[in-house]
Design an enzyme around this catalytic site. Structure first.
Site, PDB file in Angstrom:
ATOM      1  N   HIS A   1      -4.946   5.537  -4.703  1.00 57.93           N
ATOM      2  CA  HIS A   1      -4.935   4.683  -3.507  1.00 57.93           C
ATOM      3  C   HIS A   1      -6.314   4.087  -3.243  1.00 57.93           C
ATOM      4  O   HIS A   1      -7.130   4.678  -2.542  1.00 57.93           O
ATOM      5  CB  HIS A   1      -4.487   5.532  -2.310  1.00 57.93           C
ATOM      6  CG  HIS A   1      -4.097   4.732  -1.107  1.00 57.93           C
ATOM      7  ND1 HIS A   1      -3.058   5.092  -0.285  1.00 57.93           N
ATOM      8  CD2 HIS A   1      -4.607   3.600  -0.576  1.00 57.93           C
ATOM      9  CE1 HIS A   1      -2.937   4.216   0.701  1.00 57.93           C
ATOM     10  NE2 HIS A   1      -3.882   3.299   0.549  1.00 57.93           N
TER      11      HIS A   1
ATOM     12  N   HIS B   1      -8.395   0.208  -2.378  1.00 57.09           N
ATOM     13  CA  HIS B   1      -8.320  -1.224  -2.060  1.00 57.09           C
ATOM     14  C   HIS B   1      -9.517  -1.897  -2.714  1.00 57.09           C
ATOM     15  O   HIS B   1     -10.656  -1.652  -2.314  1.00 57.09           O
ATOM     16  CB  HIS B   1      -8.338  -1.427  -0.540  1.00 57.09           C
ATOM     17  CG  HIS B   1      -7.170  -0.798   0.151  1.00 57.09           C
ATOM     18  ND1 HIS B   1      -5.971  -1.445   0.326  1.00 57.09           N
ATOM     19  CD2 HIS B   1      -7.000   0.436   0.678  1.00 57.09           C
ATOM     20  CE1 HIS B   1      -5.120  -0.654   0.958  1.00 57.09           C
ATOM     21  NE2 HIS B   1      -5.716   0.505   1.178  1.00 57.09           N
ATOM     22  N   LEU B   2      -9.255  -2.704  -3.716  1.00 54.12           N
ATOM     23  CA  LEU B   2     -10.347  -3.374  -4.437  1.00 54.12           C
ATOM     24  C   LEU B   2     -10.579  -4.797  -3.914  1.00 54.12           C
ATOM     25  O   LEU B   2     -11.514  -5.460  -4.326  1.00 54.12           O
ATOM     26  CB  LEU B   2     -10.070  -3.380  -5.944  1.00 54.12           C
ATOM     27  CG  LEU B   2      -9.942  -1.983  -6.577  1.00 54.12           C
ATOM     28  CD1 LEU B   2      -9.672  -2.083  -8.066  1.00 54.12           C
ATOM     29  CD2 LEU B   2     -11.183  -1.133  -6.322  1.00 54.12           C
ATOM     30  N   ARG B   3      -9.696  -5.248  -3.031  1.00 50.70           N
ATOM     31  CA  ARG B   3      -9.875  -6.473  -2.233  1.00 50.70           C
ATOM     32  C   ARG B   3      -9.802  -7.793  -2.993  1.00 50.70           C
ATOM     33  O   ARG B   3      -9.823  -8.851  -2.370  1.00 50.70           O
ATOM     34  CB  ARG B   3     -11.204  -6.439  -1.457  1.00 50.70           C
ATOM     35  CG  ARG B   3     -11.345  -5.258  -0.498  1.00 50.70           C
ATOM     36  CD  ARG B   3     -10.298  -5.302   0.591  1.00 50.70           C
ATOM     37  NE  ARG B   3     -10.541  -4.290   1.635  1.00 50.70           N
ATOM     38  CZ  ARG B   3      -9.588  -3.654   2.278  1.00 50.70           C
ATOM     39  NH1 ARG B   3      -8.309  -3.894   1.994  1.00 50.70           N
ATOM     40  NH2 ARG B   3      -9.864  -2.776   3.219  1.00 50.70           N
TER      41      ARG B   3
ATOM     42  N   ASN C   1      -2.432  -5.149  -1.048  1.00 53.83           N
ATOM     43  CA  ASN C   1      -2.644  -5.994   0.144  1.00 53.83           C
ATOM     44  C   ASN C   1      -3.853  -6.912  -0.041  1.00 53.83           C
ATOM     45  O   ASN C   1      -4.807  -6.907   0.717  1.00 53.83           O
ATOM     46  CB  ASN C   1      -2.791  -5.152   1.412  1.00 53.83           C
ATOM     47  CG  ASN C   1      -3.918  -4.153   1.341  1.00 53.83           C
ATOM     48  OD1 ASN C   1      -4.331  -3.746   0.256  1.00 53.83           O
ATOM     49  ND2 ASN C   1      -4.440  -3.759   2.479  1.00 53.83           N
TER      50      ASN C   1
ATOM     51  N   HIS D   1       3.597   3.534   3.383  1.00 56.48           N
ATOM     52  CA  HIS D   1       2.627   3.677   4.477  1.00 56.48           C
ATOM     53  C   HIS D   1       3.448   4.048   5.701  1.00 56.48           C
ATOM     54  O   HIS D   1       4.023   3.189   6.357  1.00 56.48           O
ATOM     55  CB  HIS D   1       1.870   2.367   4.675  1.00 56.48           C
ATOM     56  CG  HIS D   1       0.884   2.409   5.803  1.00 56.48           C
ATOM     57  ND1 HIS D   1      -0.443   2.111   5.635  1.00 56.48           N
ATOM     58  CD2 HIS D   1       1.020   2.733   7.122  1.00 56.48           C
ATOM     59  CE1 HIS D   1      -1.080   2.241   6.796  1.00 56.48           C
ATOM     60  NE2 HIS D   1      -0.212   2.602   7.716  1.00 56.48           N
TER      61      HIS D   1
ATOM     62  N   HIS E   1      -1.274   8.651   2.154  1.00 51.24           N
ATOM     63  CA  HIS E   1      -2.206   9.146   3.188  1.00 51.24           C
ATOM     64  C   HIS E   1      -1.541   9.865   4.360  1.00 51.24           C
ATOM     65  O   HIS E   1      -1.634   9.419   5.505  1.00 51.24           O
ATOM     66  CB  HIS E   1      -3.111   8.031   3.678  1.00 51.24           C
ATOM     67  CG  HIS E   1      -2.457   6.703   3.980  1.00 51.24           C
ATOM     68  ND1 HIS E   1      -1.274   6.576   4.675  1.00 51.24           N
ATOM     69  CD2 HIS E   1      -2.828   5.444   3.682  1.00 51.24           C
ATOM     70  CE1 HIS E   1      -0.969   5.299   4.788  1.00 51.24           C
ATOM     71  NE2 HIS E   1      -1.899   4.592   4.182  1.00 51.24           N
TER      72      HIS E   1
ATOM     73  N   ASP F   1      -7.925   6.317  -0.349  1.00 50.20           N
ATOM     74  CA  ASP F   1      -7.665   5.155   0.521  1.00 50.20           C
ATOM     75  C   ASP F   1      -8.969   4.382   0.753  1.00 50.20           C
ATOM     76  O   ASP F   1      -9.248   3.921   1.867  1.00 50.20           O
ATOM     77  CB  ASP F   1      -7.015   5.570   1.844  1.00 50.20           C
ATOM     78  CG  ASP F   1      -6.510   4.381   2.652  1.00 50.20           C
ATOM     79  OD1 ASP F   1      -6.484   3.250   2.115  1.00 50.20           O
ATOM     80  OD2 ASP F   1      -6.147   4.587   3.825  1.00 50.20           O
TER      81      ASP F   1
ATOM     82  N   PRO G   1      -9.169  -1.487  10.327  1.00 55.15           N
ATOM     83  CA  PRO G   1      -9.113  -0.060   9.994  1.00 55.15           C
ATOM     84  C   PRO G   1      -9.461   0.183   8.525  1.00 55.15           C
ATOM     85  O   PRO G   1      -9.127  -0.633   7.665  1.00 55.15           O
ATOM     86  CB  PRO G   1      -7.646   0.291  10.253  1.00 55.15           C
ATOM     87  CG  PRO G   1      -6.913  -0.990   9.976  1.00 55.15           C
ATOM     88  CD  PRO G   1      -7.841  -2.108  10.364  1.00 55.15           C
TER      89      PRO G   1
END
Ligand SMILES: [Zn+2]
Length: 409
Positions: A37, A39-41, A71, A157, A210, A283, A301
């Site tokens: 999990h 987030h590499l954006r 996302n 989620h 999570h 996360d 967040p």
């Protein structure tokens, strides 16, 4: 090592001429870590992180494989975006990046993605992470669509959207004191219970992302005993921090699902120790400093996690006596590798096995300095913490990508 595989494991080996010799004295040599999990954006959020900077942070944290959340902008909901993320990861060449794909087109919760095409392109984890799939009938259809696809798993989620839409942190004394709307633990419990009911109905496979509260641990424990195909992850922050960290209104500690009271933290630690928790996942959620500098209610967040996971887990979870070293390493490596169907990760350190390895100095003492991180962002909740246990080397298919705590590119 040879051809990226382990050749021999012994207390003493005479290296062949020209071989690179790494100092691992006093260290643990473990299978490379696997984070389900992150987030590499990229695409769309390059101000906060890129596949390259995130891969570097992962390697520094001992991870040889990560699952990238969908996302992004545009969302990872079709094969073209998945291929682009893989291409950036190959260019960075620091860590295996397995893109997940969304469950619904645009993560909008209305129409299912083309599971067959994405699975054929190698995707195994599907999730609308950041959002829950609120529509039960749609979630049922997603479970059914994935049934014929080997290894496919839906990550949820779990926060009932209508219960958390005005909330910024755990609903309780701290949110009341700050005068901010809360996100009750019941929001997670409702979605987890619903999805377990859908598993019972469909025979599908669920991974709870999570998990943050005691009720989730209890529900998943019972569901596993019943034989449902469910796994769960927790983050280091939910194993270590409570909602009291938000009391001063510092948005560094804003995350979804939110930090919970100590009773939930205690229950998650027990669930880790007894094996109910399958994976520790970071996360890792970078946000550019100017966005996290907003007031609590307006800040996005999320928290950084890749570069501190080992230190925090060894210092607080193992050091605090809450779970054994082997349990924690299993939750950081071989158990998540199995969930994601990564056959070349989380393997035993043994001859013939892929040399995806992490060398950890369990006694190294260091202070977390967010300014020194490889991430483009600085939103670490552990900044300033004194930790014991640090990654010294990371090897990817036999090649050192991190040497003495320094990324090699
Ligand atoms: Zn999430």
């Amino acid at each position: 090592m040879d051809d990226g595989s382990v050749v021999a494991v012994a207390p003493s080996i005479d290296p062949p001429a020209g071989a690179t010799v790494l100092d691992a004295s006093g260290c643990l040599v473990t299978p490379g870590l696997v984070d389900l999990h992150v987030h590499l954006r990229q695409p769309g959020g390059e101000e906060a992180e890129t596949v390259e900077t995130g891969s570097r942070g992962a390697a520094l944290g001992g991870f040889t494989a990560v699952v990238a959340m969908p996302n992004t902008t545009p969302a990872q909901d079709d094969v073209e975006v998945i291929r682009a993320v893989r291409r950036w990861a190959a260019e960075a060449d620091l860590c295996d990046v397995h893109p997940s794909a969304a469950i619904t087109v645009g993560r909008a919760g209305e129409r299912l993605v083309d599971f067959v095409a994405l699975h054929a392109a190698g995707v195994r984890i599907f999730t609308d992470d950041g959002n829950e799939v609120a529509d039960a009938a749609l979630m049922r259809a997603a479970f059914e669509a994935c049934l014929p696809l080997p290894g496919a798993v839906l990550g949820q989620h779990a926060e009932c959207a209508s219960l958390v839409c005005d909330g910024h942190l755990h609903e309780g004394a701290v949110s009341a004191a700050l005068g901010l709307g809360g996100r009750p633990a019941a929001a997670e419990e409702i979605t987890v219970a619903r999805d377990l009911a859908l598993l019972r109905l469909t025979g599908g496979r669920l991974h709870v992302l999570h998990a943050s509260c005691a009720t989730t641990a209890a529900l998943v424990r019972a569901a596993k005993a019943e034989g449902l195909r469910v796994t769960m992850e927790v983050t280091p922050q939910h194993l270590v921090l409570t909602d009291a960290a938000c009391a001063a209104g510092d948005p560094t500690f804003k995350v979804n699902p939110p930090l919970r009271p100590g009773s939930d933290v205690d229950a998650l630690r027990l669930a880790l120790a007894d094996g109910t928790v399958d994976a520790i996942a970071t996360d890792h959620a970078p946000h550019a400093p100017h966005t996290k500098a907003r007031p609590f209610a307006d800040a996005p967040p999320g928290m950084l996690g890749l570069e501190t996971a080992v230190g925090v887990a060894l210092t607080t979870v193992v050091g605090g006596g809450h779970a054994s070293l082997e349990t924690v390493l299993g939750a950081l490596s071989w158990r998540p590798a199995r969930i994601a169907g990564m056959t070349d990760q989380g393997r035993p350190v043994a001859p013939g096995e892929p040399a995806n390895l992490c060398v950890i100095d369990p006694e190294a003492r260091w202070k977390v300095d967010a300014a020194m991180m490889a991430s483009r962002s600085r939103n670490s909740p552990f900044a300033g913490w004194d930790l014991r246990g640090r990654v010294r080397h990371t090897l990817r298919r036999g090649e050192p990508v991190v040497l003495d705590g320094t990324a090699q590119r």
